[in-house]
Enzyme design. Structure first.
Site, PDB file in Angstrom:
ATOM      1  N   ARG A  51      17.333 -45.386  37.589  1.00  0.00           N
ATOM      2  CA  ARG A  51      18.112 -45.377  38.835  1.00  0.00           C
ATOM      3  C   ARG A  51      17.484 -44.405  39.838  1.00  0.00           C
ATOM      4  O   ARG A  51      18.167 -43.807  40.650  1.00  0.00           O
ATOM      5  CB  ARG A  51      19.556 -44.999  38.538  1.00  0.00           C
ATOM      6  CG  ARG A  51      20.331 -46.070  37.774  1.00  0.00           C
ATOM      7  CD  ARG A  51      21.817 -45.869  37.902  1.00  0.00           C
ATOM      8  NE  ARG A  51      22.580 -46.784  37.084  1.00  0.00           N
ATOM      9  CZ  ARG A  51      22.967 -48.012  37.456  1.00  0.00           C
ATOM     10  NH1 ARG A  51      22.606 -48.458  38.643  1.00  0.00           N
ATOM     11  NH2 ARG A  51      23.682 -48.765  36.660  1.00  0.00           N
ATOM     12  N   GLY A  72      20.642 -50.650  36.849  1.00  0.00           N
ATOM     13  CA  GLY A  72      21.174 -50.913  35.506  1.00  0.00           C
ATOM     14  C   GLY A  72      20.493 -52.132  34.900  1.00  0.00           C
ATOM     15  O   GLY A  72      20.258 -53.117  35.585  1.00  0.00           O
ATOM     16  N   ARG A 130      32.264 -52.002  39.347  1.00  0.00           N
ATOM     17  CA  ARG A 130      32.523 -50.773  40.100  1.00  0.00           C
ATOM     18  C   ARG A 130      33.419 -50.994  41.310  1.00  0.00           C
ATOM     19  O   ARG A 130      34.394 -50.305  41.501  1.00  0.00           O
ATOM     20  CB  ARG A 130      31.177 -50.307  40.640  1.00  0.00           C
ATOM     21  CG  ARG A 130      30.754 -48.985  40.131  1.00  0.00           C
ATOM     22  CD  ARG A 130      29.477 -48.619  40.836  1.00  0.00           C
ATOM     23  NE  ARG A 130      28.634 -47.853  39.948  1.00  0.00           N
ATOM     24  CZ  ARG A 130      27.316 -47.916  39.948  1.00  0.00           C
ATOM     25  NH1 ARG A 130      26.696 -48.735  40.751  1.00  0.00           N
ATOM     26  NH2 ARG A 130      26.630 -47.154  39.133  1.00  0.00           N
ATOM     27  N   ASP A 185      21.850 -53.961  44.538  1.00  0.00           N
ATOM     28  CA  ASP A 185      21.962 -53.458  45.904  1.00  0.00           C
ATOM     29  C   ASP A 185      21.079 -52.223  46.160  1.00  0.00           C
ATOM     30  O   ASP A 185      20.394 -52.146  47.183  1.00  0.00           O
ATOM     31  CB  ASP A 185      23.444 -53.125  46.140  1.00  0.00           C
ATOM     32  CG  ASP A 185      23.732 -52.964  47.608  1.00  0.00           C
ATOM     33  OD1 ASP A 185      23.267 -53.801  48.392  1.00  0.00           O
ATOM     34  OD2 ASP A 185      24.396 -51.976  47.963  1.00  0.00           O
ATOM     35  N   THR A 240      22.584 -58.220  38.936  1.00  0.00           N
ATOM     36  CA  THR A 240      23.632 -57.236  38.677  1.00  0.00           C
ATOM     37  C   THR A 240      24.752 -57.941  37.924  1.00  0.00           C
ATOM     38  O   THR A 240      25.179 -59.029  38.338  1.00  0.00           O
ATOM     39  CB  THR A 240      24.235 -56.577  39.942  1.00  0.00           C
ATOM     40  OG1 THR A 240      25.485 -55.971  39.571  1.00  0.00           O
ATOM     41  CG2 THR A 240      24.516 -57.548  41.076  1.00  0.00           C
ATOM     42  N   ASP A 283      27.978 -58.998  42.711  1.00  0.00           N
ATOM     43  CA  ASP A 283      28.660 -58.718  43.978  1.00  0.00           C
ATOM     44  C   ASP A 283      27.718 -58.635  45.180  1.00  0.00           C
ATOM     45  O   ASP A 283      28.094 -58.118  46.229  1.00  0.00           O
ATOM     46  CB  ASP A 283      29.494 -57.427  43.846  1.00  0.00           C
ATOM     47  CG  ASP A 283      28.641 -56.215  43.472  1.00  0.00           C
ATOM     48  OD1 ASP A 283      27.419 -56.371  43.254  1.00  0.00           O
ATOM     49  OD2 ASP A 283      29.199 -55.102  43.387  1.00  0.00           O
ATOM     50  N   ASP A 296      27.637 -57.196  37.972  1.00  0.00           N
ATOM     51  CA  ASP A 296      28.841 -57.206  38.821  1.00  0.00           C
ATOM     52  C   ASP A 296      28.880 -58.463  39.717  1.00  0.00           C
ATOM     53  O   ASP A 296      29.938 -58.812  40.233  1.00  0.00           O
ATOM     54  CB  ASP A 296      28.895 -55.949  39.700  1.00  0.00           C
ATOM     55  CG  ASP A 296      29.098 -54.674  38.875  1.00  0.00           C
ATOM     56  OD1 ASP A 296      29.186 -54.773  37.638  1.00  0.00           O
ATOM     57  OD2 ASP A 296      29.151 -53.585  39.467  1.00  0.00           O
TER      58      ASP A 296
HETATM   59  O1  F6P Z   1      24.809 -51.978  37.550  1.00  0.00           O
HETATM   60  C1  F6P Z   1      26.174 -52.056  37.735  1.00  0.00           C
HETATM   61  C2  F6P Z   1      26.910 -51.417  36.589  1.00  0.00           C
HETATM   62  O2  F6P Z   1      26.805 -52.241  35.458  1.00  0.00           O
HETATM   63  C3  F6P Z   1      28.345 -51.116  36.976  1.00  0.00           C
HETATM   64  O3  F6P Z   1      29.231 -52.159  36.692  1.00  0.00           O
HETATM   65  C4  F6P Z   1      28.618 -49.838  36.208  1.00  0.00           C
HETATM   66  O4  F6P Z   1      29.562 -49.037  36.867  1.00  0.00           O
HETATM   67  C5  F6P Z   1      27.299 -49.157  36.196  1.00  0.00           C
HETATM   68  O5  F6P Z   1      26.334 -50.166  36.246  1.00  0.00           O
HETATM   69  C6  F6P Z   1      27.069 -48.245  35.000  1.00  0.00           C
HETATM   70  O6  F6P Z   1      25.819 -47.674  35.129  1.00  0.00           O
HETATM   71  P1  F6P Z   1      25.050 -46.721  34.115  1.00  0.00           P
HETATM   72  O7  F6P Z   1      24.051 -47.564  33.420  1.00  0.00           O
HETATM   73  O8  F6P Z   1      24.381 -45.741  35.006  1.00  0.00           O
HETATM   74  O9  F6P Z   1      26.046 -46.136  33.167  1.00  0.00           O
END
Ligand code: F6P
Length: 370
Positions: free
Chosen positions: A91, A13, A191, A123, A145, A149, A147
């Site tokens: 991704r 992300g 998440r 991660d 990230t 985390d 998050d």
């Molecule tokens: O990278 C982590 C995150 O920001 C999470 O908090 C969230 O669930 C996810 O990415 C959303 O990802 P996408 O960009 O695939 O919608």
């Protein structure tokens, strides 16, 4: 003097702080004053769209240029002011069990003459970097990230900008919530961990903060809200992380299936909570999902600085030959850790020490005095 071609990519992300890191990887690698003292002379090439770029690129063909961007000081001069990643991201998982393309990645690294890969990611992206390192690729990781985390670093790029977005948006909601005497439920990302909702909720002074680490009771949330009303509160803000779940229940999934790394797409807990609150208390309640707004926009000052330090540290590691490791921020200092320690373990909110279960909020004692 050896030449060293550094390939740099951003994966997973996007978030604010990636472009500052890319700028400072480039500037540190090409720094003319250091060229005299280093045993290696560096060049930098950006790889587009994360691991996808290293799978799709066809070295030596005219299409090669679609996946590679040579970086120098003039190219990256203004990048630290901008959000997202100018290299693009994906991704894509080269080790996807449905279609393993790691061999292609290895071949392309070789064909492109990339001596070292600097991988900026969370991660999943760093997990791929670790596996490639085990296969002999010289890799340096940089943590990002929103998050926040990752267990082996106290800071990951993007977090503080996202907390700023949550705080600003809640400030905005307060005026409309107050005008209408409404409850607003604000859903943040996060998440598996509640760092974003906790920090965003604390920064904005939210009345209730819900984190995935502490399954919530609807009855308790409703009773806290009614209690606030009784005490004369005109409106209340509830912040909830997307990964939060009710006691005895599951997290709420936005759509079926999983991504290439096996993650479900979460979302909807804010609306779920708003419905439960309206039904249980009779209070006028709305929900707002901040979603990808938290990842967008220009990096805050902190992410610009941390992107700078992380980018420079990554090049220091290249120069010192510290491969298979990730830049880490620990106890106020930049250091490095083995990639193995950096992946697969989440740094979660410690409910006993970081959270007040009675109030569903941040701690009200920092030093432990009651
Ligand atoms: O990278 C982590 C995150 O920001 C999470 O908090 C969230 O669930 C996810 O990415 C959303 O990802 P996408 O960009 O695939 O919608």
């Amino acid at each position: 003097m050896n030449n060293c071609r550094i390939g740099v990519l951003t994966g997973g992300g996007d978030c604010a702080g990636l472009n500052p890191a890319l700028k400072w990887v480039t500037k540190a690698a090409l720094d003319s004053r250091f060229q005299a003292t280093r045993t290696v002379t560096c060049g930098v090439v950006g790889i587009r769209d994360g691991w996808k770029g290293l799978i799709e690129v066809e070295p030596g063909t005219p299409e090669e240029a679609n996946w590679l961007q040579p970086l120098d000081e003039s190219v990256v001069r203004t990048w630290d002011r901008f959000g997202g990643t100018n290299l693009g991201t994906s991704r894509t998982n080269p080790f996807d069990p449905k279609k393993d393309r790691s061999k292609k990645v290895m071949e392309n690294i070789e064909k492109l003459g990339i001596d070292v890969l600097i991988v900026i990611g969370g991660d999943d992206t760093l997990g791929v970097a670790h596996r490639l390192a085990q296969m002999g690729v010289k890799v340096v990781g940089v943590p990002k990230t929103i998050d926040n985390d990752l267990s082996a670093t106290d800071y990951s790029l993007g977090f503080e900008t996202a907390v700023d977005v949550i705080t600003e948006e809640i400030d905005r909601l307060r005026t409309t919530a107050g005008s209408h005497k409404r409850i607003f439920v604000v859903e943040t990302m996060g998440r598996y961990t509640g760092w974003l909702s906790l920090a965003g909720g604390e920064s904005s002074g939210a009345y209730i903060i819900i984190v995935p680490e502490c399954p919530f009771s609807i009855a308790k949330i409703n009773s806290l809200l009614l209690d606030g009303k009784k005490r004369g509160l005109r409106y209340e803000i509830v912040v909830v992380a997307e990964g939060a779940k009710p006691e005895g229940g599951q997290e709420i999934v936005q759509r079926g299936g999983t991504d290439a790394f096996g993650h479900k797409a979460l979302g909807g807990v804010g609306q779920f909570l708003a419905d439960q609150i309206a039904e249980g208390t009779g209070l006028d309640t709305r929900s707002v999902t901040l979603s990808h707004l938290q990842r967008g926009g220009a990096p805050c000052a902190y992410d610009r600085r941390m992107g700078r330090y992380f980018g420079i540290a990554a090049v220091d590691m290249v120069v010192r030959g510290e491969f298979g490791r990730m830049v880490s921020y620990r106890n106020g200092r930049i250091t490095s850790v083995d990639l193995k320690e950096a992946i697969g373990k989440q740094h979660r909110v410690d409910i006993e020490n970081d959270y007040d279960v009675e109030r569903y909020n941040g701690k009200r004692t920092i030093l432990g005095y009651r």
